[in-house]
Every structure is written in structure tokens, then in C-alpha cells.
Design a protein around this motif. Sequence first.
Motif, PDB file in Angstrom:
ATOM      1  N   PRO A 260      30.240  58.630  26.267  1.00 27.69           N
ATOM      2  CA  PRO A 260      29.237  59.461  25.414  1.00 27.69           C
ATOM      3  C   PRO A 260      29.860  59.648  23.968  1.00 27.69           C
ATOM      4  O   PRO A 260      29.207  60.137  23.126  1.00 27.69           O
ATOM      5  N   ALA A 261      31.355  59.539  23.751  1.00 30.97           N
ATOM      6  CA  ALA A 261      31.831  59.692  22.321  1.00 30.97           C
ATOM      7  C   ALA A 261      31.912  58.399  21.632  1.00 30.97           C
ATOM      8  O   ALA A 261      32.780  58.487  20.779  1.00 30.97           O
ATOM      9  N   ALA A 262      31.193  57.199  22.195  1.00 33.62           N
ATOM     10  CA  ALA A 262      31.545  56.108  21.552  1.00 33.62           C
ATOM     11  C   ALA A 262      30.873  55.929  20.359  1.00 33.62           C
ATOM     12  O   ALA A 262      30.857  54.717  19.766  1.00 33.62           O
ATOM     13  N   ASN A 263      29.967  56.984  19.887  1.00 33.47           N
ATOM     14  CA  ASN A 263      29.258  56.569  18.575  1.00 33.47           C
ATOM     15  C   ASN A 263      30.167  56.673  17.413  1.00 33.47           C
ATOM     16  O   ASN A 263      29.497  56.368  16.280  1.00 33.47           O
ATOM     17  N   ASN A 264      31.299  56.943  17.406  1.00 33.54           N
ATOM     18  CA  ASN A 264      32.363  56.838  16.233  1.00 33.54           C
ATOM     19  C   ASN A 264      31.884  57.734  15.221  1.00 33.54           C
ATOM     20  O   ASN A 264      31.707  57.238  13.928  1.00 33.54           O
ATOM     21  N   ASP A 265      31.527  59.011  15.472  1.00 34.49           N
ATOM     22  CA  ASP A 265      30.901  60.052  14.435  1.00 34.49           C
ATOM     23  C   ASP A 265      31.976  59.972  13.164  1.00 34.49           C
ATOM     24  O   ASP A 265      32.977  60.025  13.287  1.00 34.49           O
ATOM     25  N   LEU A 266      31.462  60.602  12.005  1.00 35.06           N
ATOM     26  CA  LEU A 266      32.146  60.894  10.934  1.00 35.06           C
ATOM     27  C   LEU A 266      32.793  61.931  11.141  1.00 35.06           C
ATOM     28  O   LEU A 266      32.300  63.026  11.552  1.00 35.06           O
ATOM     29  N   THR A 267      34.097  62.184  10.354  1.00 35.32           N
ATOM     30  CA  THR A 267      34.790  63.471  10.363  1.00 35.32           C
ATOM     31  C   THR A 267      34.044  64.558   9.284  1.00 35.32           C
ATOM     32  O   THR A 267      33.399  63.759   8.407  1.00 35.32           O
ATOM     33  N   ALA A 268      34.462  65.677   9.310  1.00 34.29           N
ATOM     34  CA  ALA A 268      33.876  66.433   8.391  1.00 34.29           C
ATOM     35  C   ALA A 268      34.328  66.002   6.936  1.00 34.29           C
ATOM     36  O   ALA A 268      33.740  66.279   5.943  1.00 34.29           O
ATOM     37  N   GLU A 269      35.419  65.601   6.811  1.00 27.25           N
ATOM     38  CA  GLU A 269      36.146  65.178   5.476  1.00 27.25           C
ATOM     39  C   GLU A 269      35.082  64.014   4.842  1.00 27.25           C
ATOM     40  O   GLU A 269      35.095  63.837   3.714  1.00 27.25           O
ATOM     41  N   GLU A 270      34.856  63.298   5.897  1.00 27.60           N
ATOM     42  CA  GLU A 270      33.955  61.880   5.541  1.00 27.60           C
ATOM     43  C   GLU A 270      32.633  62.305   5.104  1.00 27.60           C
ATOM     44  O   GLU A 270      32.098  61.827   4.203  1.00 27.60           O
ATOM     45  N   LYS A 271      32.165  63.238   5.745  1.00 25.40           N
ATOM     46  CA  LYS A 271      30.740  63.733   5.530  1.00 25.40           C
ATOM     47  C   LYS A 271      30.921  64.266   4.267  1.00 25.40           C
ATOM     48  O   LYS A 271      29.846  64.265   3.305  1.00 25.40           O
ATOM     49  N   ARG A 272      31.758  65.154   3.961  1.00 26.87           N
ATOM     50  CA  ARG A 272      32.035  65.754   2.552  1.00 26.87           C
ATOM     51  C   ARG A 272      31.865  64.661   1.403  1.00 26.87           C
ATOM     52  O   ARG A 272      31.502  64.547   0.340  1.00 26.87           O
TER      53      ARG A 272
END
Length: 380
Positions: A260-272
Motif C-alpha cells: 500500500p505504500a508503493a506509490n513512492n509519495d513525495l516528502t514534505a521538503e520535495e512538495k515545498r
Amino acid sequence: MAKKDNTLEKKSFVMRFLDGVEKAGNALPNPATIFLILTALVLVLSAVCANLGVSVTYETIDTANGNAIVETTVSAVNLLSVENIRVIVTRIVTNFTGFFALGTVFTIILGVSVADNSGLISALLRKAANSAPKTMVTAMVVFLGIMSNIASSTGYVVLVPLGAILFMAFGRHPIAGLAAAFAGVSGGWSANLLIGTNDPMFAGMSTQAANMLDPNYTVSPLCNWFFMFASTFVVTAVGTFVTDKIVEPRLGKYEGYVDPAANNDLTAEEKRGLRFAGIAALVYMALILVCVLPTNGLLRSESGGFLQSPFMSGIIFFMSLLFLIPGIAFGVGAGTVKSDKDVVDMMSKGITGLANFMVLIFFAAQFTNLFTMSNLGTIL
């Protein structure tokens, strides 16, 4: 003793053919060596053709005299004569430094290196892939694979494994996702909605060839853009169809673990960082439009034209800034750029990847110069 069964070891005709192609390809010399061999061949052919009195007479346009049609005769030049050997050895360095592709590739790679090494391109690829709806995931993976060639081989490093992860997250076979990403990166190489690092190099080599007939002619890096633009959608459609209708059905139903965590979400730093990069890109493009759209704009020609404007002439520099400015902004937001030293280090890292290119260009520059000097290109 039982007779050994060789049926499993027997290869099909297609596999034997591909083995032969691979063997032949591996036997070829390095591209730099090929240019060196061609250079030696031109030297010999020029001497032979000059001694045989080979020449060509043709009609050409004399732009200096009102585009009048004049008859011109060109003869082969003996490059092995004493006089020409002296000329050749004095031009070796300037042939290399003056090669059109050298400056254009270096200029754009400075900006692309910052966008790549700051993490901007990787974050954009992952965000776009993660945002794709389930019905469009294949098309998105193939499309992003095509677009990734802006940053040279980044797609192989980032997108190919990400394609497998995305497919697995949707309960689909990860091998199909890997194949779709690889098809987009490799099959769509040089297709793009934008120009990438390869286009200046190709334009430079084409310019050197065109200069044999017109020394003032310049091939723009945008010369293939319409074909590249259309090819992006064609390759995306074909890659999607082949993956969904041919490749994945042959793999069978995926029974493996769905993380379920395989979508490789962006970190908060990357989103900023992406927010910072988006704002920087919008501001930069707004400034470009202000300088280009008005007929008396700063980057328009004195006559108000666009195709022959300073903007089009300097398109490589402006493309480099399109990667550089958002790349720096992303790095500041994501924390990967803390000082000017980081930016310079990222540029240096990108330039080190051009080592093989520089070796190739050195020998390519000598070949094109001697080929032009011999008049063999015009005669052919």
C-alpha cells in the motif's frame, strides 16, 4: 548412457538473428575511433581524387549579386600536399573549440544538471506518475518515459523502477510497468514536447554539414520540434496499446504482494520545493513573454520579427535558464541547495557526464573540417 536432449538448447531463428546483430554491434569500433578512421580515409581519398582531376560543375545562387544563378566548378583538394598539411596541423585546436555542437550542449547541460541533481526532475516524474488515474497509469508511465530524455538518462534511473512500483500498487504486474517505462524511455528517445540535451548536438552536426554549401547557414535546435512533438503522442499511444493488450496479458494475473505504500509519495521538503520551482518557472516565463510578445520587445528583432529575433537565436540559453531557475528554486525549497557552491557542484557533476561526448566531438570536428576542406562533400 541416455542421449542428451538438445531441443531446449536450440534457439529460434529470431534469437539467432538477434545474437548475430549483437555480435556485429559489439565488434564495431568506438564511435570516436570510427571518426578517426573516416578522417584517414578522407585524407587518402582527397589525394587520389585531386590527382585524378575530379571536379563537379553545378548551378548555385549568388546571394551577393541579387540571388543571381551562376555556374560554379569545385575541384577535389589534396589534403596530403605539403601546404595543406601545414594548414591542417594549425587548425586542430580551433576545429574542436569552434565546433558548433560543443557550446550548445555545454550551455543547456548547465541548466539541466541543476534541475536533475537538485531532485526537481525526479520529483516531477514521481508526482506526475502518482497523480495518474488507474485507467491512465500505463499511458502516463510511457509518456513520462518519453519526456524524461530532457535530462538525458534520468528516466532509466528514476522511471523504470518507478513504473514497476506503480503497477504493483494498482495490483498489476510490475514487470509490465517496468516494460512500459523502459519502452517510453528507449522507444521514445528524442521525442519530446520540449527540446532536450540531444537536439543542440544534432543541430550542431547538421550545421557543420550544411556549411559545406553555405558557410553562413545555421541549423536551429528547434528544426525537428514538430516531428518530436507529434511523435510523443504517437509513441505514447503505441506503447500503451502494446503494454495493455500484448505484454501484460502474456504475463498472466499478478498474484504477488501489493504494497500500500508503493506509490513512492513525495516528502514534505520535495512538495515545498515543487511549489518554489513552480513559482520561479511562472515568473521566468512571464518575463520572457513580456520581452517577446510586443513587436518592440527587448528580445524581438529590430524589424519586429520573431523567427529571426534574438530570442530564437539565443533559444539554447533561454532553455538552459528554464531548467536552471526552477532547479535552484526547488533545491532551496527542498533543502538540496544551501549555497552557490551547491549549484556549481551540480553543474560540475553534469559536465563530468560529457567526458565521452567531448572525446567524440574532438574527432568528429577534425573529420567534418577536413571533409569540408577537401570538397569531397560538395562533389558527392
